[in-house]
Design a protein around this motif. Structure first.
Motif, PDB file in Angstrom:
ATOM      1  N   TRP A 137       0.848  -1.199   0.000  1.00 19.48           N
ATOM      2  CA  TRP A 137       0.000   0.000   0.000  1.00 19.48           C
ATOM      3  C   TRP A 137       0.879   1.242   0.000  1.00 19.48           C
ATOM      4  CZ3 TRP A 137      -0.921   4.514   2.492  1.00 19.48           C
ATOM      5  CH2 TRP A 137      -2.170   5.104   2.351  1.00 19.48           C
ATOM      6  N   ILE A 138       0.529   2.198  -0.837  1.00 17.58           N
ATOM      7  CA  ILE A 138       1.288   3.440  -0.898  1.00 17.58           C
ATOM      8  C   ILE A 138       0.336   4.583  -1.185  1.00 17.58           C
ATOM      9  CG2 ILE A 138       1.825   3.264  -3.372  1.00 17.58           C
ATOM     10  CD1 ILE A 138       4.628   4.353  -2.688  1.00 17.58           C
ATOM     11  N   ALA A 139       0.664   5.762  -0.666  1.00 21.98           N
ATOM     12  CA  ALA A 139      -0.175   6.927  -0.928  1.00 21.98           C
ATOM     13  C   ALA A 139       0.137   7.501  -2.310  1.00 21.98           C
ATOM     14  CB  ALA A 139       0.012   7.982   0.156  1.00 21.98           C
ATOM     15  N   ASN A 140       1.369   7.962  -2.514  1.00 21.18           N
ATOM     16  CA  ASN A 140       1.767   8.566  -3.782  1.00 21.18           C
ATOM     17  C   ASN A 140       3.194   8.167  -4.109  1.00 21.18           C
ATOM     18  OD1 ASN A 140      -0.518  10.706  -4.323  1.00 21.18           O
ATOM     19  ND2 ASN A 140       0.060  11.004  -2.170  1.00 21.18           N
ATOM     20  N   MET A 141       3.486   8.084  -5.398  1.00 20.40           N
ATOM     21  CA  MET A 141       4.871   7.835  -5.796  1.00 20.40           C
ATOM     22  C   MET A 141       5.219   8.646  -7.043  1.00 20.40           C
ATOM     23  SD  MET A 141       5.038   4.078  -7.610  1.00 20.40           S
ATOM     24  CE  MET A 141       4.118   3.138  -6.398  1.00 20.40           C
TER      25      MET A 141
ATOM     26  N   PRO B  67       6.240  -5.954  -7.096  1.00 16.23           N
ATOM     27  CA  PRO B  67       5.396  -7.105  -7.446  1.00 16.23           C
ATOM     28  C   PRO B  67       4.193  -7.322  -6.543  1.00 16.23           C
ATOM     29  CG  PRO B  67       7.429  -7.819  -6.385  1.00 16.23           C
ATOM     30  CD  PRO B  67       7.596  -6.360  -6.671  1.00 16.23           C
ATOM     31  N   SER B  68       4.234  -6.807  -5.300  1.00 14.51           N
ATOM     32  CA  SER B  68       3.140  -7.048  -4.358  1.00 14.51           C
ATOM     33  C   SER B  68       2.174  -5.870  -4.232  1.00 14.51           C
ATOM     34  CB  SER B  68       3.710  -7.370  -2.968  1.00 14.51           C
ATOM     35  OG  SER B  68       4.556  -8.492  -3.008  1.00 14.51           O
ATOM     36  N   LEU B  69       2.441  -4.781  -4.905  1.00 13.31           N
ATOM     37  CA  LEU B  69       1.643  -3.564  -4.746  1.00 13.31           C
ATOM     38  C   LEU B  69       0.190  -3.810  -5.142  1.00 13.31           C
ATOM     39  CD1 LEU B  69       1.715  -0.536  -4.031  1.00 13.31           C
ATOM     40  CD2 LEU B  69       2.153  -0.081  -6.459  1.00 13.31           C
ATOM     41  N   GLU B  70      -0.721  -3.469  -4.214  1.00 15.59           N
ATOM     42  CA  GLU B  70      -2.153  -3.677  -4.450  1.00 15.59           C
ATOM     43  C   GLU B  70      -2.940  -2.377  -4.554  1.00 15.59           C
ATOM     44  OE1 GLU B  70      -3.703  -6.266  -1.449  1.00 15.59           O
ATOM     45  OE2 GLU B  70      -2.293  -7.890  -1.907  1.00 15.59           O
ATOM     46  N   ILE B  71      -2.586  -1.378  -3.734  1.00 15.18           N
ATOM     47  CA  ILE B  71      -3.362  -0.144  -3.683  1.00 15.18           C
ATOM     48  C   ILE B  71      -2.432   1.058  -3.755  1.00 15.18           C
ATOM     49  CG2 ILE B  71      -4.975   1.271  -2.341  1.00 15.18           C
ATOM     50  CD1 ILE B  71      -6.254  -1.288  -3.240  1.00 15.18           C
ATOM     51  N   VAL B  72      -2.756   2.003  -4.644  1.00 14.71           N
ATOM     52  CA  VAL B  72      -2.159   3.336  -4.627  1.00 14.71           C
ATOM     53  C   VAL B  72      -3.273   4.284  -4.237  1.00 14.71           C
ATOM     54  CG1 VAL B  72      -1.050   5.160  -5.948  1.00 14.71           C
ATOM     55  CG2 VAL B  72      -0.429   2.770  -6.364  1.00 14.71           C
ATOM     56  N   ASN B  73      -3.139   4.899  -3.069  1.00 15.90           N
ATOM     57  CA  ASN B  73      -4.218   5.745  -2.579  1.00 15.90           C
ATOM     58  C   ASN B  73      -4.300   7.055  -3.358  1.00 15.90           C
ATOM     59  OD1 ASN B  73      -6.357   6.166  -0.619  1.00 15.90           O
ATOM     60  ND2 ASN B  73      -5.067   7.783   0.229  1.00 15.90           N
ATOM     61  N   GLY B  74      -3.145   7.556  -3.830  1.00 23.15           N
ATOM     62  CA  GLY B  74      -3.111   8.796  -4.583  1.00 23.15           C
ATOM     63  C   GLY B  74      -2.658   8.556  -6.010  1.00 23.15           C
ATOM     64  N   SER B  75      -1.500   9.119  -6.381  1.00 23.99           N
ATOM     65  CA  SER B  75      -1.027   9.066  -7.757  1.00 23.99           C
ATOM     66  C   SER B  75       0.262   8.258  -7.892  1.00 23.99           C
ATOM     67  CB  SER B  75      -0.770  10.489  -8.276  1.00 23.99           C
ATOM     68  OG  SER B  75      -1.971  11.228  -8.361  1.00 23.99           O
TER      69      SER B  75
ATOM     70  N   ALA C 285       2.751  -3.981 -12.826  1.00 22.60           N
ATOM     71  CA  ALA C 285       2.186  -3.960 -11.473  1.00 22.60           C
ATOM     72  C   ALA C 285       1.168  -5.089 -11.414  1.00 22.60           C
ATOM     73  CB  ALA C 285       1.549  -2.614 -11.167  1.00 22.60           C
ATOM     74  N   PRO C 286       1.634  -6.329 -11.225  1.00 25.88           N
ATOM     75  CA  PRO C 286       0.770  -7.499 -11.423  1.00 25.88           C
ATOM     76  C   PRO C 286      -0.358  -7.640 -10.422  1.00 25.88           C
ATOM     77  CG  PRO C 286       2.886  -8.151 -10.489  1.00 25.88           C
ATOM     78  CD  PRO C 286       3.015  -6.713 -10.873  1.00 25.88           C
ATOM     79  N   ASN C 287      -0.256  -6.947  -9.262  1.00 28.07           N
ATOM     80  CA  ASN C 287      -1.304  -7.087  -8.251  1.00 28.07           C
ATOM     81  C   ASN C 287      -2.023  -5.779  -7.937  1.00 28.07           C
ATOM     82  OD1 ASN C 287      -1.201  -9.959  -7.297  1.00 28.07           O
ATOM     83  ND2 ASN C 287       0.951  -9.425  -7.054  1.00 28.07           N
ATOM     84  N   LEU C 288      -1.721  -4.727  -8.654  1.00 23.68           N
ATOM     85  CA  LEU C 288      -2.375  -3.446  -8.399  1.00 23.68           C
ATOM     86  C   LEU C 288      -3.812  -3.482  -8.909  1.00 23.68           C
ATOM     87  CD1 LEU C 288      -2.064  -0.512  -7.380  1.00 23.68           C
ATOM     88  CD2 LEU C 288      -1.416   0.114  -9.716  1.00 23.68           C
ATOM     89  N   THR C 289      -4.756  -3.224  -8.002  1.00 27.22           N
ATOM     90  CA  THR C 289      -6.172  -3.269  -8.363  1.00 27.22           C
ATOM     91  C   THR C 289      -6.799  -1.897  -8.523  1.00 27.22           C
ATOM     92  OG1 THR C 289      -6.834  -3.400  -6.024  1.00 27.22           O
ATOM     93  CG2 THR C 289      -6.513  -5.483  -7.207  1.00 27.22           C
ATOM     94  N   GLU C 290      -6.238  -0.851  -7.854  1.00 30.07           N
ATOM     95  CA  GLU C 290      -6.853   0.461  -7.979  1.00 30.07           C
ATOM     96  C   GLU C 290      -5.934   1.574  -7.494  1.00 30.07           C
ATOM     97  OE1 GLU C 290      -9.651   1.830  -4.696  1.00 30.07           O
ATOM     98  OE2 GLU C 290      -9.931  -0.350  -4.599  1.00 30.07           O
ATOM     99  N   THR C 291      -6.169   2.770  -8.019  1.00 32.54           N
ATOM    100  CA  THR C 291      -5.723   3.994  -7.382  1.00 32.54           C
ATOM    101  C   THR C 291      -6.989   4.656  -6.855  1.00 32.54           C
ATOM    102  OG1 THR C 291      -5.893   5.479  -9.302  1.00 32.54           O
ATOM    103  CG2 THR C 291      -3.869   4.207  -9.065  1.00 32.54           C
ATOM    104  N   SER C 292      -7.000   4.979  -5.590  1.00 37.02           N
ATOM    105  CA  SER C 292      -8.245   5.423  -4.966  1.00 37.02           C
ATOM    106  C   SER C 292      -8.668   6.817  -5.401  1.00 37.02           C
ATOM    107  CB  SER C 292      -8.097   5.383  -3.439  1.00 37.02           C
ATOM    108  OG  SER C 292      -7.832   4.073  -3.004  1.00 37.02           O
ATOM    109  N   SER C 293      -7.677   7.727  -5.589  1.00 36.89           N
ATOM    110  CA  SER C 293      -8.068   9.099  -5.893  1.00 36.89           C
ATOM    111  C   SER C 293      -7.178   9.783  -6.919  1.00 36.89           C
ATOM    112  CB  SER C 293      -8.061   9.942  -4.609  1.00 36.89           C
ATOM    113  OG  SER C 293      -6.770   9.967  -4.032  1.00 36.89           O
ATOM    114  N   GLY C 294      -6.000   9.256  -7.194  1.00 33.87           N
ATOM    115  CA  GLY C 294      -5.040   9.979  -8.013  1.00 33.87           C
ATOM    116  C   GLY C 294      -4.854   9.421  -9.404  1.00 33.87           C
TER     117      GLY C 294
END
Length: 406
Positions: free
Chosen positions: A199-203, A214-222, A235-244
């Motif tokens: 989980w990460i906010a922004n990068m 490889p394990s990243l699932e959620i980006v809360n921002g951008s 990003a094989p496991n990223l399902t969504e960016t919540s707002s960014g």
């Protein structure tokens, strides 16, 4: 301002209490090794320590296990090595700014700091920690370090690594990051691996040769990638960016981009001037985009098979012939443009645009409908990565010292 040193007060304390003593000070200023040795009987320094501009050569802070306040080294061009075989915790900020002669730092027991900020430590080649496993934020900028292996955080609020020209690898067990990850303008062959990051906010990632999450699932921002050197990103496991936003701009070697399970982008999507990327088929499961979609490149194929809602504009231009892709994508257009109304803003899809790669402005991340978007996506700058260089100056003067037994 009246300045008093801690040394005379410490000398007056009996040796029987020395090993368990808390030395209470506001700020202790170290000018020489003799000053530093005066703290060797303190287990805890309750206050801050500043190494003065004239502190030179080799300085050892061995003795104290904890500094409750800050450790500061500012505008020093004489200090060459700094070490402590005992220090485990710095409760405040470990700050170095404009320290130009320091070659090595060896804090073999240090595991916890309130925050770490090193800027313009231009000759620092080695830094040893215990390792460092706890910090609220870490900023490392303009050093001569080629590795950060002593920094082993599992969670952090902000991590900013920039302008370290010899840095070639960064591997971390970091699992979550609550504010910003900024990595840019480091060594030309920098490989970044964050295998546990979920989980990460922004990068903001720039000038990196390899970037693995490889394990990243959620980006809360951008998530923004500018001027990198990698040819593949997944990003094989990223399902969504919540707002960014998700943004890839000017990554000239990128020819393979995959987000195989991403279903939602909370903001906008900008893919521009990645001249080796011929297929824009990276988002097979993408269903919704909360802002605009803007694609500029040398695409031969563009496809979004599951896309059902775009809150902003949808604008594609390629230097190549993508007429067949445009025919398929046309169903996304507003009903006023003959489509099914899945795009709330305006729709455009254009082939053989000679200067398509020159337009790298953002497609925008606002969720407004057609009233707030133009055919070029509104040119909202939020889709382009910003460059952040954190520098600061700090002044601190020593005050009277009091030593008391635990």
């Amino acid at each position: 301002m009246l300045v008093k040193r801690v040394i005379p007060a410490l000398a007056a304390i009996g040796s029987a209490a020395a090993q368990s003593r808390t030395c209470t000070v506001s700020t202790t200023t170290i000018h020489s090794q003799a000053d530093a040795t005066g703290l060797s009987g303190c287990r805890t320094v309750s206050g801050s320590i500043v190494l003065a501009e004239d502190a030179a050569g080799a300085i050892s802070l061995s003795g104290p296990e904890e500094i409750t306040g800050d450790l500061q080294i500012l505008n020093n061009g004489a200090l060459e090595t700094l070490q402590s075989s005992s220090l485990e915790t710095i409760g405040g900020e470990f700050k170095m700014n404009n320290v130009t002669k320091l070659i090595s730092l060896d804090f073999s027991e240090l595991e916890s700091v309130g925050s770490l900020s090193w800027t313009s430590v231009t000759n620092l080649q080695t830094a040893t920690f215990g390792p460092l496993t706890k910090a609220d934020q870490v900023i490392i900028s303009d050093t001569f370090l080629n590795t950060l292996e002593g920094i082993d955080l599992s969670t952090v609020r902000l991590l900013d690594i920039n302008n370290n020209r010899l840095l070639s690898t960064f591997t971390s067990k970091l699992g979550s990051l609550s504010e910003n990850l900024n990595i840019q303008a480091n060594g030309l062959s920098l490989n970044v691996s964050l295998p546990n990051l979920i989980w990460i906010a922004n990068m903001t990632i720039a000038n990196v040769t390899d970037f693995q999450v490889p394990s990243l699932e959620i980006v809360n921002g951008s998530a923004r990638f500018d001027s990198n050197y990698f040819s593949t990103f997944s990003a094989p496991n990223l399902t969504e960016t919540s707002s960014g936003d998700i943004s890839f701009v000017g990554n000239s070697n990128l020819d393979n981009l995959t987000f195989p399970v991403l279903t939602k982008i909370g903001g906008g999507l900008l893919i521009a001037n990645n001249t080796a990327l011929e297929k824009m088929t990276a988002f097979p499961e993408l269903e919704s985009v909360g802002g605009a979609v803007k694609l500029r490149g040398s695409f031969k194929e563009v496809a979004f098979p599951k896309l059902d809602i775009v809150e902003g504009a949808f604008d594609v231009a390629s230097t190549e012939d993508i007429n067949s892709s445009c025919d398929t994508l046309g169903k996304l257009a507003p009903s006023s443009q003959g489509g099914e109304g899945k795009v709330k803003g305006t729709y455009a899809c254009t082939s053989k645009v000679a200067d398509a790669n020159d337009d790298t402005s953002s497609g925008g991340s606002s969720s407004g409908g057609s009233g707030s978007d133009s055919s070029d996506g509104g040119n909202n700058d939020n889709g382009a990565a910003g460059l952040v260089l954190n520098t600061a100056l700090f002044g601190l003067v020593a005050v009277a010292a009091v030593a008391s037994a635990l």
